[in-house]
Design a protein around this motif. Structure first.
Motif, short mmCIF file in Angstrom:
data_model
loop_
_atom_site.label_atom_id
_atom_site.label_comp_id
_atom_site.label_asym_id
_atom_site.label_seq_id
_atom_site.Cartn_x
_atom_site.Cartn_y
_atom_site.Cartn_z
N GLY A 45 -1.98 5.83 38.44
CA GLY A 45 -2.39 6.50 39.66
C GLY A 45 -3.82 6.16 40.08
N LEU A 46 -4.58 5.58 39.17
CA LEU A 46 -5.99 5.31 39.46
C LEU A 46 -6.25 3.87 39.86
CD1 LEU A 46 -7.55 7.35 36.50
CD2 LEU A 46 -7.73 7.90 38.93
N THR A 47 -5.20 3.05 39.86
CA THR A 47 -5.41 1.61 40.09
C THR A 47 -6.05 1.32 41.44
OG1 THR A 47 -3.13 1.52 40.86
CG2 THR A 47 -3.54 0.80 38.60
N PRO A 54 -3.71 -1.04 35.53
CA PRO A 54 -3.47 0.13 34.68
C PRO A 54 -3.78 -0.16 33.21
CG PRO A 54 -1.41 -0.75 35.60
CD PRO A 54 -2.53 -1.43 36.31
N MET A 55 -3.55 -1.41 32.78
CA MET A 55 -3.84 -1.76 31.39
C MET A 55 -5.33 -1.61 31.10
SD MET A 55 -0.90 -3.17 32.31
CE MET A 55 -0.97 -4.82 32.99
N ALA A 56 -6.16 -2.10 32.05
CA ALA A 56 -7.61 -2.02 31.85
C ALA A 56 -8.08 -0.57 31.85
CB ALA A 56 -8.33 -2.80 32.96
N ILE A 57 -7.52 0.23 32.77
CA ILE A 57 -7.93 1.63 32.86
C ILE A 57 -7.54 2.39 31.59
CG2 ILE A 57 -7.61 3.78 34.13
CD1 ILE A 57 -7.08 2.00 36.64
N ALA A 58 -6.31 2.17 31.14
CA ALA A 58 -5.86 2.84 29.92
C ALA A 58 -6.76 2.47 28.76
CB ALA A 58 -4.41 2.47 29.62
N GLN A 59 -7.12 1.19 28.72
CA GLN A 59 -8.02 0.73 27.64
C GLN A 59 -9.37 1.42 27.71
OE1 GLN A 59 -7.27 -1.73 25.11
NE2 GLN A 59 -9.08 -0.70 24.32
N GLU A 60 -9.92 1.51 28.91
CA GLU A 60 -11.24 2.12 29.06
C GLU A 60 -11.22 3.60 28.72
OE1 GLU A 60 -12.90 -0.97 32.49
OE2 GLU A 60 -12.42 1.10 33.05
N LEU A 61 -10.14 4.26 29.13
CA LEU A 61 -10.01 5.69 28.81
C LEU A 61 -9.98 5.88 27.30
CD1 LEU A 61 -7.39 6.82 31.50
CD2 LEU A 61 -9.80 7.50 31.37
N GLY A 73 -9.58 15.02 17.07
CA GLY A 73 -8.28 15.38 16.51
C GLY A 73 -7.12 14.68 17.17
N ILE A 74 -7.39 13.82 18.15
CA ILE A 74 -6.32 13.10 18.85
C ILE A 74 -6.60 11.61 18.82
CG2 ILE A 74 -5.03 12.85 21.00
CD1 ILE A 74 -6.16 15.58 21.87
N ASP A 75 -5.60 10.82 18.48
CA ASP A 75 -5.71 9.37 18.61
C ASP A 75 -5.22 8.97 19.99
OD1 ASP A 75 -6.69 9.03 16.06
OD2 ASP A 75 -4.70 8.79 15.18
N PHE A 76 -6.07 8.26 20.70
CA PHE A 76 -5.68 7.75 22.02
C PHE A 76 -5.38 6.26 21.88
CE2 PHE A 76 -6.90 11.22 24.93
CZ PHE A 76 -7.60 12.04 24.06
N VAL A 77 -4.17 5.87 22.25
CA VAL A 77 -3.77 4.47 22.10
C VAL A 77 -3.23 3.94 23.42
CG1 VAL A 77 -2.32 2.86 20.84
CG2 VAL A 77 -3.15 4.92 19.70
N PRO A 78 -3.86 2.92 23.98
CA PRO A 78 -3.35 2.34 25.23
C PRO A 78 -2.20 1.38 24.96
CG PRO A 78 -5.32 1.17 24.55
CD PRO A 78 -5.07 2.22 23.50
N LEU A 79 -1.18 1.43 25.82
CA LEU A 79 -0.08 0.47 25.69
C LEU A 79 0.62 0.35 27.03
CD1 LEU A 79 1.53 -1.35 23.71
CD2 LEU A 79 3.10 0.59 23.42
N ASN A 80 0.68 -0.88 27.54
CA ASN A 80 1.38 -1.14 28.80
C ASN A 80 0.89 -0.27 29.95
OD1 ASN A 80 2.94 -2.87 27.26
ND2 ASN A 80 4.52 -1.32 26.92
N GLY A 81 -0.35 0.14 29.90
CA GLY A 81 -0.87 0.97 30.97
C GLY A 81 -0.73 2.46 30.72
#
Length: 516
Positions: A45-47, A54-61, A73-81
């Motif tokens: 939604g932010l593209t 979306p892949m880059a945004i997910a990575q940056e987040l 306490g949470i693992d954040f893992v980017p995959l396919n956006g």
RNA sequence: GCGCCUGUAGCUCAGUUGGAUAGAGCAACGGACUUCUAAUCCGUAGGCCACAAGUUCAAAUCUUGUCAGGCGCACCA
């Protein structure tokens, strides 16, 4: 409200990363367990706004999240956006410890709701179709109350008019040994009413007791006759006339419902001077609007759905445009129920009396199974109720599957001769334990989901899945032969799951047996 | 003819409101009771999400059309 909690984390994460505010994003539970506990598609939604993939945004987040206090306490893992979230066991524990299966955060704007359902004519016994509306309606009432609304439930009794006259004269004819009048009621049940001082009231009372057998109790039985008695029909027509929506034609009095989206105008007063059923219904709905408060919900069978546009028109003409929206006036159309007995469809007719009554079905299979079968199907799919299947006390019958999960947990306490623990140390979690906990944490979301969508069947499927996870944990994670700390942990998890099942079943008015 | 609902595994149905490789139960097949209740669990197999276009990064999901089924189109209730 685990989903809402996660959604808030995501909103904060986006703010921390890009310094922009976004509305609460959708939180999914990925089917693939490798993706973690939750996933969100915010990056898609932010593209446009960020002019990035979306892949880059997910990575940056996810990069931000590693050093961000709100992501502890949470693992954040980017995959396919997507941004996939995996909760550490410690966080799962923290959530689970504070979670109460019996507590529901109320909606922000509680409503006063008038819920009308069943409303069968008192000219014959209730059948399985009425049972469906009874079950769905009563589940809806409990769900809506559970999320904070005030609900008044009501059965409209059509104790006046032509059908009632025919019914009375049919009873009288049988009593006096005369032939039943043309178009009258030929059912065998008629002869059971010949000694009743008032056959209509006797039939209504029979409805009440049948419904009570499946846990359905109404706040009010609204008599149509009382509308006639106090001239409410004439009053309602007067309101319509004052609004300029009434005209005379062909010796009849018409309501110009086409002004409000109906496809033809409707007669209020017939050329013989009598009111139509619709005219009386105008009075009834005017009365309901005066009492309802914020919202009216009607549950009707699909055989009456053609009646909806004229009622919407009338409600609007009587109550004003603010009653036009579905959020004020909602008609739930339930599709019809076919009945299978010995594999053969049973054709039902009140006139000829060829029917299987709801009472007979409850006699055969009990309230719990009847309710479960009727509650588990979406109200907008036509269903076939197979008595033979519903009778089976086997895995073909999911009600026992859910109840058995509950009974099995209770059996452990009996065996151990202890009470359920209300706390536990936090040992390492296996998958089965963790799955039960994560599913439980969604219970509150699911109650809101079922209530908001007027869809009790979602609660049923939540419970079936919870039972499945409990059975799996029961098989894989022994308790009796386990060292004390782990034993306590497992009991603690199962106890909360048990209360969750019990609470969910109670919302469906189905029993949670301690032994089977 | 018009309107509403439905069409997903052989059967009965889910599908979190547009997300990643479409799920569960039953039926079928193969395993697990000397064990807290086997009314259970684990595994295998099973799919053109009725069909066709469209919308967009993405459609079982939204739009339109077609086909099939259910229900309804009263001065009956």
């Amino acid at each position: 409200m685990i989903r809402a909690w996660i959604a808030t984390r995501i909103v904060d994460l986006v703010a921390a990363t890009y310094d922009i505010a976004i509305p609460s994003p959708a939180i999914d539970m990925p089917k693939n367990p490798d993706y973690g506990d939750f996933a969100t598609n915010v990056a898609f939604g932010l593209t446009k706004q960020l002019r990035k993939s979306p892949m880059a945004i997910a990575q940056e987040l996810c990069d931000t999240a590693t050093t961000w206090a709100g992501g502890a306490g949470i693992d954040f893992v980017p995959l396919n956006g997507f941004v996939n979230l995996k909760l550490h066991d410690a966080l799962v524990w923290k959530q689970f410890d504070v979670w109460s299966p019996t507590t529901v955060t109320p909606v922000s704007e509680p409503k006063r709701i008038l819920l009308e359902y069943v409303s069968a004519n008192p000219t014959g016994p209730l059948h399985i179709g009425h049972g469906r509306w009874a079950v769905i309606g009563s589940c809806l009432k409990d769900l809506l109350v559970q999320v904070g609304h005030r609900v008044h439930s009501e059965f409209y009794v059509n104790d006046s008019g032509n059908q009632i006259a025919l019914f009375r004269s049919s009873v009288a004819a049988v009593r006096d040994g005369r032939p039943i009048p043309e178009g009258g009621y030929f059912g065998a049940y008629i002869k059971d009413l010949i000694d009743a001082p008032n056959p209509v009231e006797a039939m209504r009372a029979a409805h009440e007791s049948t419904l009570r057998r499946i846990g359905v109790v109404f706040d009010q039985w609204f008599s149509e006759q009382t509308l006639h008695d106090r001239g409410a029909v004439a009053d309602a027509i007067g309101v319509l006339r004052d609004a300029g929506t009434v005209y005379q034609a062909d010796h009849a009095q018409w309501f110009r419902s086409t002004d409000f989206g109906d496809d033809k105008d409707r007669v209020l007063t017939k050329s013989d001077g009598a009111y139509t059923y619709f005219a009386v219904d105008c009075a009834y709905h005017a009365d309901k609007m005066a009492r309802a408060g914020d919202r009216m919900i009607n549950i009707w069978g699909a055989d009456h759905h053609g009646y909806v546009p004229r009622v919407r028109a009338m409600v609007q003409a009587l109550g004003g445009v603010e009653w036009a929206s579905e959020s004020r006036f909602k008609v739930v159309i339930g599709q019809l129920v076919g009945l299978l007995k010995n594999g053969e469809p049973v054709r039902m007719s009140k006139r000829t009396g060829e029917m299987v009554t709801l009472d007979e079905i409850v006699d055969e299979i009990g309230s719990d199974a009847t309710r479960f079968f009727l509650a588990m199907k979406s109200s907008d799919s036509a269903i076939e109720f197979d008595i033979e299947v519903a009778k089976k006390k086997s895995n073909e019958n999911p009600v026992f599957y859910v109840q058995y999960a509950h009974a099995r947990i209770c059996a452990i306490y009996r065996k151990l001769e202890i009470d359920a623990p209300t706390s536990a140390t936090h040992e390492v979690l296996n998958d089965a334990e963790r799955n039960v906990m994560m599913w439980c944490l969604q219970f509150q979301d699911e109650i809101h989901n079922a209530a908001d969508n007027l869809a009790p069947n979602r609660m049923v499927f939540f419970l079936i899945e919870l039972a499945r996870l409990v059975h799996a944990m029961y098989e894989s994670s022994p308790i009796l032969k386990t060292e004390p700390a782990l034993q306590r942990q497992r009991l603690y998890i199962l106890e909360k799951a048990r209360i969750c099942i019990e609470t969910g079943l109670r919302l469906l008015r189905i029993s949670a047996p301690i032994a089977m």
